[in-house]
Design an enzyme around this catalytic site. Structure first.
Site, PDB file in Angstrom:
ATOM      1  N   ALA A  32       0.646  -1.017  -0.033  1.00 21.09           N
ATOM      2  CA  ALA A  32       0.491   0.351   0.107  1.00 21.09           C
ATOM      3  C   ALA A  32       1.204   1.280  -0.126  1.00 21.09           C
ATOM      4  O   ALA A  32       1.111   1.721   0.961  1.00 21.09           O
ATOM      5  CB  ALA A  32      -1.190   0.306   0.638  1.00 21.09           C
ATOM      6  N   LEU A  33       2.071   1.569  -0.539  1.00 21.64           N
ATOM      7  CA  LEU A  33       3.010   2.030  -1.028  1.00 21.64           C
ATOM      8  C   LEU A  33       2.094   4.099  -1.630  1.00 21.64           C
ATOM      9  O   LEU A  33       1.421   3.742  -1.607  1.00 21.64           O
ATOM     10  CB  LEU A  33       4.260   1.721  -1.811  1.00 21.64           C
ATOM     11  CG  LEU A  33       4.582   0.785  -1.766  1.00 21.64           C
ATOM     12  CD1 LEU A  33       5.377   0.659  -2.506  1.00 21.64           C
ATOM     13  CD2 LEU A  33       5.465   0.101  -0.794  1.00 21.64           C
ATOM     14  N   HIS A  37       6.916   6.376   1.677  1.00 19.81           N
ATOM     15  CA  HIS A  37       7.207   4.946   0.772  1.00 19.81           C
ATOM     16  C   HIS A  37       8.820   5.634   0.011  1.00 19.81           C
ATOM     17  O   HIS A  37       9.499   5.059  -0.227  1.00 19.81           O
ATOM     18  CB  HIS A  37       6.341   3.578   0.448  1.00 19.81           C
ATOM     19  CG  HIS A  37       5.798   3.571   1.373  1.00 19.81           C
ATOM     20  ND1 HIS A  37       4.543   3.377   1.738  1.00 19.81           N
ATOM     21  CD2 HIS A  37       6.234   2.562   2.414  1.00 19.81           C
ATOM     22  CE1 HIS A  37       4.285   2.489   2.734  1.00 19.81           C
ATOM     23  NE2 HIS A  37       5.262   1.740   3.509  1.00 19.81           N
ATOM     24  N   GLN A  61       2.418  -8.964  13.753  1.00 22.64           N
ATOM     25  CA  GLN A  61       2.255  -7.192  14.349  1.00 22.64           C
ATOM     26  C   GLN A  61       1.427  -6.881  14.495  1.00 22.64           C
ATOM     27  O   GLN A  61       1.186  -5.917  14.734  1.00 22.64           O
ATOM     28  CB  GLN A  61       3.511  -6.695  13.554  1.00 22.64           C
ATOM     29  CG  GLN A  61       3.262  -6.749  12.019  1.00 22.64           C
ATOM     30  CD  GLN A  61       4.331  -5.618  11.403  1.00 22.64           C
ATOM     31  OE1 GLN A  61       4.940  -5.838  11.116  1.00 22.64           O
ATOM     32  NE2 GLN A  61       3.898  -4.167  11.256  1.00 22.64           N
ATOM     33  N   GLY A 149      10.982   4.277   8.522  1.00 21.40           N
ATOM     34  CA  GLY A 149      10.519   6.309   8.341  1.00 21.40           C
ATOM     35  C   GLY A 149      10.162   6.398  10.291  1.00 21.40           C
ATOM     36  O   GLY A 149       9.162   5.623  10.604  1.00 21.40           O
ATOM     37  N   GLN A 155       8.992   1.626  16.257  1.00 23.76           N
ATOM     38  CA  GLN A 155       9.743   1.221  16.090  1.00 23.76           C
ATOM     39  C   GLN A 155      10.873   1.584  15.292  1.00 23.76           C
ATOM     40  O   GLN A 155      12.124   0.353  15.171  1.00 23.76           O
ATOM     41  CB  GLN A 155       8.252   0.755  14.267  1.00 23.76           C
ATOM     42  CG  GLN A 155       9.302   0.316  13.514  1.00 23.76           C
ATOM     43  CD  GLN A 155       8.262  -0.438  12.569  1.00 23.76           C
ATOM     44  OE1 GLN A 155       7.619  -0.673  12.513  1.00 23.76           O
ATOM     45  NE2 GLN A 155       8.484   0.637  11.354  1.00 23.76           N
ATOM     46  N   SER A 187       0.438   7.524   6.401  1.00 19.00           N
ATOM     47  CA  SER A 187       0.502   5.860   5.718  1.00 19.00           C
ATOM     48  C   SER A 187      -1.168   5.826   5.332  1.00 19.00           C
ATOM     49  O   SER A 187      -1.489   6.005   4.917  1.00 19.00           O
ATOM     50  CB  SER A 187      -1.066   6.818   7.715  1.00 19.00           C
ATOM     51  OG  SER A 187      -0.853   5.351   7.969  1.00 19.00           O
ATOM     52  N   SER A 188      -0.258   3.853   5.214  1.00 18.46           N
ATOM     53  CA  SER A 188      -1.034   3.614   3.762  1.00 18.46           C
ATOM     54  C   SER A 188      -2.584   3.261   4.935  1.00 18.46           C
ATOM     55  O   SER A 188      -3.519   3.360   4.191  1.00 18.46           O
ATOM     56  CB  SER A 188      -0.429   1.366   4.217  1.00 18.46           C
ATOM     57  OG  SER A 188       0.984   2.143   3.461  1.00 18.46           O
TER      58      SER A 188
HETATM   59  O1  PAF Z   1       6.410  -0.433   9.449  1.00 15.90           O
HETATM   60  C1  PAF Z   1       6.138  -0.971   8.800  1.00 15.90           C
HETATM   61  O2  PAF Z   1       5.233  -1.328   7.543  1.00 15.90           O
HETATM   62  C2  PAF Z   1       6.199  -2.529   9.337  1.00 15.90           C
HETATM   63  O3  PAF Z   1       6.179  -2.654  10.667  1.00 15.90           O
HETATM   64  C3  PAF Z   1       7.486  -3.222   8.766  1.00 15.90           C
HETATM   65  C4  PAF Z   1       9.006  -2.402   9.402  1.00 15.90           C
HETATM   66  C5  PAF Z   1       7.568  -3.818   7.041  1.00 15.90           C
HETATM   67  C6  PAF Z   1       7.600  -4.588   9.328  1.00 15.90           C
HETATM   68  O4  PAF Z   1       6.698  -5.312   9.107  1.00 15.90           O
END
Ligand code: PAF
Length: 282
Positions: A32-33, A37, A61, A149, A155, A187-188
């Site tokens: 979902a770029l 990204h 996650q 990001g 994260q 954000s996606s």
């Molecule tokens: O930030 C994200 O899109 C995700 O948490 C990642 C780092 C690709 C891990 O799935």
């Protein structure tokens, strides 16, 4: 542009690259770029001979199965977008089985408390899931640099800790938050917001900017109280947390210390869609 679905095929290709002394940059994504990204991939292209972008929606996650189900999946568009950036990008798009051949469960990490606050407090096991997939992806690609990001600042700090505890010789590079014209952090999940809510959500960044403006002259406690009150006045946005923390420990700060760097962090629900953002305060 080449798309790899298996670790074996990707590693075979990468082995030929490593022998040529090429530098490899990696951008892990869940697809979902968006423009955020694009900024990571462009930086990776600038700084490396070869770029690998992974697209994998990582089930471990997500603490909320509905969020996982509704996570936007736009693989075709993602590939078209990456092709526009460079025909030479390698895309790694593994299946769940490829990443989790035995059980779809996260590993357990000791991130020294970085995972116990904010996102970690409200999303059980989230960072064990992130750590598991990022470790697997980095071990597969072994890039010199990997790009993330700053929107997910917690994260980013945890991934820096991950490569330290696993002794991975990889530079983890944090890149600035990219925002929509309204100020809303890219954000996606924004795709799931109605037009009206997308406008309302601009309030999040406006409030962060005010917190930054007031930071030098107000106590942390009074600033948080002020911001919480501001969110109380928003009928369409529900604040989950607003915290001010030092960048290194991510622990909530109560008193400002001269030599520390602080950020304000926020998580908000807009019609059930969870949005996060943060801002450097000093
Ligand atoms: O930030 C994200 O899109 C995700 O948490 C990642 C780092 C690709 C891990 O799935």
């Amino acid at each position: 542009m080449r798309v790899f679905n298996t670790k074996k095929e990707l590693k075979t290709l990468l082995n030929t690259v490593y022998t040529k002394n090429c530098t490899v940059g990696m951008v892990p994504t869940m697809g979902a770029l968006h423009v955020g990204h694009v900024s990571l991939v462009n930086r990776a292209i600038k700084e490396n001979n070869l770029v690998v972008v992974s697209i994998f929606v990582n089930p471990t996650q997500f603490n909320n199965s509905d969020d996982l189900k509704k996570y936007p999946k736009t693989f075709k568009e993602d590939i078209a977008l990456l092709k526009e950036l460079s025909e030479d990008i390698l895309v790694y798009a593994p299946s769940v089985n490829e990443i989790y051949p035995d059980t779809v469960e996260p590993n357990n990490y000791d991130f020294d408390g970085l995972d116990e606050v904010m996102e970690g407090e409200f999303r059980e096991d989230h960072f064990n899931g992130v750590g598991t997939v990022v470790e697997e992806l980095l071990q597969t690609v072994l890039p010199q640099k990997a790009y993330f990001g700053e929107k997910d600042f917690q994260q980013l700090q945890i991934i820096k800790k991950l490569v330290a505890i696993k002794h991975l010789p990889i530079d983890i590079i944090g890149c600035p938050i990219v925002r929509e014209a309204s100020g809303l952090a890219m954000s996606s999940r924004n795709e799931r917001l109605s037009k009206e809510l997308r406008n309302e959500a601009a309030f999040i960044y406006k409030t962060l900017l005010e917190v930054k403006k007031k930071f030098s002259k107000n106590s942390i406690n009074s600033l948080i109280k002020w911001a919480e009150k501001e969110f109380d006045g928003q009928s369409k946005l529900t604040l989950e947390y607003l915290q001010i923390a030092s960048e290194d420990t991510l622990r909530p700060a109560f008193r400002k210390q001269k030599d520390k760097k602080y950020r304000a962090f926020v998580a908000v629900y807009a019609d059930g869609i969870r949005l996060i953002d943060n801002i450097a305060l000093n």
